[in-house]
Design a protein around this motif. Structure first.
Motif, PDB file in Angstrom:
ATOM      1  N   ARG A 236     -24.196 -21.089 -37.560  1.00  0.00           N
ATOM      2  CA  ARG A 236     -23.890 -22.135 -38.524  1.00  0.00           C
ATOM      3  C   ARG A 236     -22.552 -21.822 -39.186  1.00  0.00           C
ATOM      4  O   ARG A 236     -22.188 -20.658 -39.352  1.00  0.00           O
ATOM      5  N   LEU A 254     -14.749 -29.128 -38.974  1.00  0.00           N
ATOM      6  CA  LEU A 254     -16.195 -28.924 -39.085  1.00  0.00           C
ATOM      7  C   LEU A 254     -16.972 -30.166 -38.626  1.00  0.00           C
ATOM      8  O   LEU A 254     -17.886 -30.046 -37.792  1.00  0.00           O
ATOM      9  N   PRO A 255     -16.626 -31.356 -39.082  1.00  0.00           N
ATOM     10  CA  PRO A 255     -17.317 -32.541 -38.537  1.00  0.00           C
ATOM     11  C   PRO A 255     -17.069 -32.731 -37.040  1.00  0.00           C
ATOM     12  O   PRO A 255     -17.954 -33.196 -36.319  1.00  0.00           O
ATOM     13  N   THR A 258     -19.304 -30.303 -35.125  1.00  0.00           N
ATOM     14  CA  THR A 258     -20.698 -30.725 -35.300  1.00  0.00           C
ATOM     15  C   THR A 258     -21.003 -31.932 -34.412  1.00  0.00           C
ATOM     16  O   THR A 258     -22.060 -32.007 -33.769  1.00  0.00           O
ATOM     17  N   GLU A 259     -20.079 -32.887 -34.359  1.00  0.00           N
ATOM     18  CA  GLU A 259     -20.249 -34.058 -33.489  1.00  0.00           C
ATOM     19  C   GLU A 259     -20.290 -33.647 -32.020  1.00  0.00           C
ATOM     20  O   GLU A 259     -21.135 -34.119 -31.232  1.00  0.00           O
ATOM     21  N   GLN A 261     -21.065 -30.753 -30.756  1.00  0.00           N
ATOM     22  CA  GLN A 261     -22.281 -30.001 -30.448  1.00  0.00           C
ATOM     23  C   GLN A 261     -23.472 -30.922 -30.278  1.00  0.00           C
ATOM     24  O   GLN A 261     -24.297 -30.747 -29.368  1.00  0.00           O
ATOM     25  N   ALA A 262     -23.576 -31.926 -31.118  1.00  0.00           N
ATOM     26  CA  ALA A 262     -24.675 -32.889 -30.999  1.00  0.00           C
ATOM     27  C   ALA A 262     -24.611 -33.638 -29.673  1.00  0.00           C
ATOM     28  O   ALA A 262     -25.641 -33.901 -29.039  1.00  0.00           O
ATOM     29  N   CYS A 281     -19.214 -31.832 -24.822  1.00  0.00           N
ATOM     30  CA  CYS A 281     -18.606 -31.423 -26.095  1.00  0.00           C
ATOM     31  C   CYS A 281     -17.112 -31.142 -25.955  1.00  0.00           C
ATOM     32  O   CYS A 281     -16.324 -31.465 -26.849  1.00  0.00           O
ATOM     33  N   VAL A 342     -20.741 -24.164 -34.093  1.00  0.00           N
ATOM     34  CA  VAL A 342     -22.084 -24.668 -34.392  1.00  0.00           C
ATOM     35  C   VAL A 342     -22.924 -24.442 -33.141  1.00  0.00           C
ATOM     36  O   VAL A 342     -22.552 -24.898 -32.056  1.00  0.00           O
ATOM     37  N   ASP A 344     -26.971 -24.174 -31.450  1.00  0.00           N
ATOM     38  CA  ASP A 344     -28.430 -24.246 -31.444  1.00  0.00           C
ATOM     39  C   ASP A 344     -28.962 -23.634 -30.165  1.00  0.00           C
ATOM     40  O   ASP A 344     -28.308 -23.650 -29.114  1.00  0.00           O
ATOM     41  N   LYS A 361     -27.320 -28.178 -40.787  1.00  0.00           N
ATOM     42  CA  LYS A 361     -25.887 -28.022 -40.557  1.00  0.00           C
ATOM     43  C   LYS A 361     -25.131 -28.657 -41.723  1.00  0.00           C
ATOM     44  O   LYS A 361     -25.553 -29.681 -42.264  1.00  0.00           O
ATOM     45  N   SER A 363     -22.708 -30.791 -43.768  1.00  0.00           N
ATOM     46  CA  SER A 363     -22.116 -32.112 -43.586  1.00  0.00           C
ATOM     47  C   SER A 363     -21.014 -32.300 -44.616  1.00  0.00           C
ATOM     48  O   SER A 363     -21.211 -32.053 -45.806  1.00  0.00           O
TER      49      SER A 363
END
Length: 364
Positions: A236, A254-255, A258-259, A261-262, A281, A342, A344, A361, A363
């Motif tokens: 994280r 950071l966003p 995170t995007e 990775q999702a 990604c 990031v 998982d 995570k 935001s």
């Protein structure tokens, strides 16, 4: 904690099926995690020999009591041989074998020469990756241990939240995370815990230092627990001082990570090529102009080792299978500034994947 009973029954037969296809009469296993996977033996010194008729664990006198007890507990039908010369003992099992496999990606040159001498009448065949492929698909008991390890890492990250503040050092947070996992029941950390702040966060595998956190720092925490030999892995990223302290760099990367990775997690499913997960990604980060700052593969398998198959990278066409456990961990690293990762840990299911690491995570 109470876990599903783990048994090694049937594992040698899975290898024997491949041995039959490749016309192998024996297989010598020396990699400790693979020895454990086949037999249940956790000692630091031993090897397993698998033939069509038998599984034999050879170890020395230090494990004369431990080895038989562990094999019985794991449901193994292997025989235990206590000896000072493990190679000679293993070779005795393979007398008359025409073709014998050695772990080509593990065994040393010196060991190969010793086996060649001990099995002078056999053809030795280097086989690489096969045992790691067999180990990559986890059974329910293995998955239960990995999931328990992930839960302990989640809990440790939550328990140390108050230390993510200005003045705390990387080393202090790293030790606190390790202590929290052990206090909750872990055998220990799954690997050396990574805590990297400020410019150190630009180093993907930085080691915790005595650097104190400063307001506005990007902070990467990469933490996993060890439960009954099985490991978890999670990362994280944070901003010291909270979202209000984030600078322009943090607000961009950071966003973005995170995007990305999702998107990669959403791409994980049985039948999908590993490189497709990487592309899911990497393409997002590249389109944002930061492709060169994503300097590693997207992920790797996790189990008895922290780095297992499958390898999630842009040049790997391996097909994902249900039951595999793998990380999804894109990152962006800006030298002298900081970085974000990031990560998982997910298990591939029949229809997609299920995250095992559940920490929230950040935001922005």
């Amino acid at each position: 904690m109470t876990l599903l009973e783990l048994t090694v029954q049937g594992r040698a037969d899975r290898l024997r099926n491949v041995m039959l296809e490749r016309e192998l009469d024996g297989f010598v296993v020396v990699d400790p995690p693979s020895v454990r996977w086949f037999t249940g033996f956790t000692g630091s010194y031993g090897l397993a020999v698998i033939s069509a008729e038998a599984v034999v664990l050879a170890t020395d006198g230090r494990y004369a009591t431990q080895a038989p007890a562990q094999l019985e507990a794991a449901g193994s039908d292997a025989s235990v041989v206590i000896a000072s010369d493990l190679i000679a003992s293993g070779a005795d099992v393979l007398t008359g074998a025409a073709r014998v496999a050695l772990e080509g990606d593990v065994i040393s040159w010196n060991q190969q020469r010793q086996w060649a001498s001990a099995l002078a009448d056999s053809e030795l065949v280097a086989v690489s990756g096969l045992l790691r492929e067999l180990r990559s698909v986890k059974d329910p008991a293995e998955l239960a241990r990995i999931e328990a390890a992930a839960a302990l890492a989640d809990a440790a990250l939550a328990a140390t939240e108050a230390l993510r503040m200005p003045g705390t050092t990387e080393r202090q947070l790293g030790l606190a995370l390790d202590d929290a996992m052990r206090a909750a029941g872990a055998s220990g950390p799954a690997y050396e815990t990574i805590v990297a702040s400020g410019p150190n966060a630009a180093l993907p595998h930085a080691r915790p230092s005595d650097r104190a956190f400063e307001t506005g720092d990007l902070l990467i925490v990469d933490v996993g627990a060890l439960v009954d030999g099985y490991r978890s892995d999670m990362t994280r990223s944070f901003v010291i001082g909270g979202p209000d302290a984030a600078n322009d760099v943090a607000c961009k990367i950071l966003p973005l990570v995170t995007e990305a990775q999702a998107a990669a997690v959403a791409a994980v499913a049985p039948g999908v090529e590993a490189k497709a997960v990487d592309d899911a990604c990497r393409s997002i980060i590249t389109e944002a102009g930061l492709g060169d700052a994503f300097r590693h593969g997207t992920g790797h398998g996790v189990g008895l080792d922290i780095h297992e198959l499958p390898s999630i990278r842009k040049d790997n066409a391996a097909i994902l299978q249900a039951g595999q456990v793998l990380t999804v961990e894109p990152g962006v690293y800006l030298p002298g500034v900081g970085g974000v990762r990031v990560e998982d840990l997910v298990v591939v299911t029949d229809s997609g994947c299920r995250p095992l690491t559940l920490s929230p995570k950040l935001s922005l």
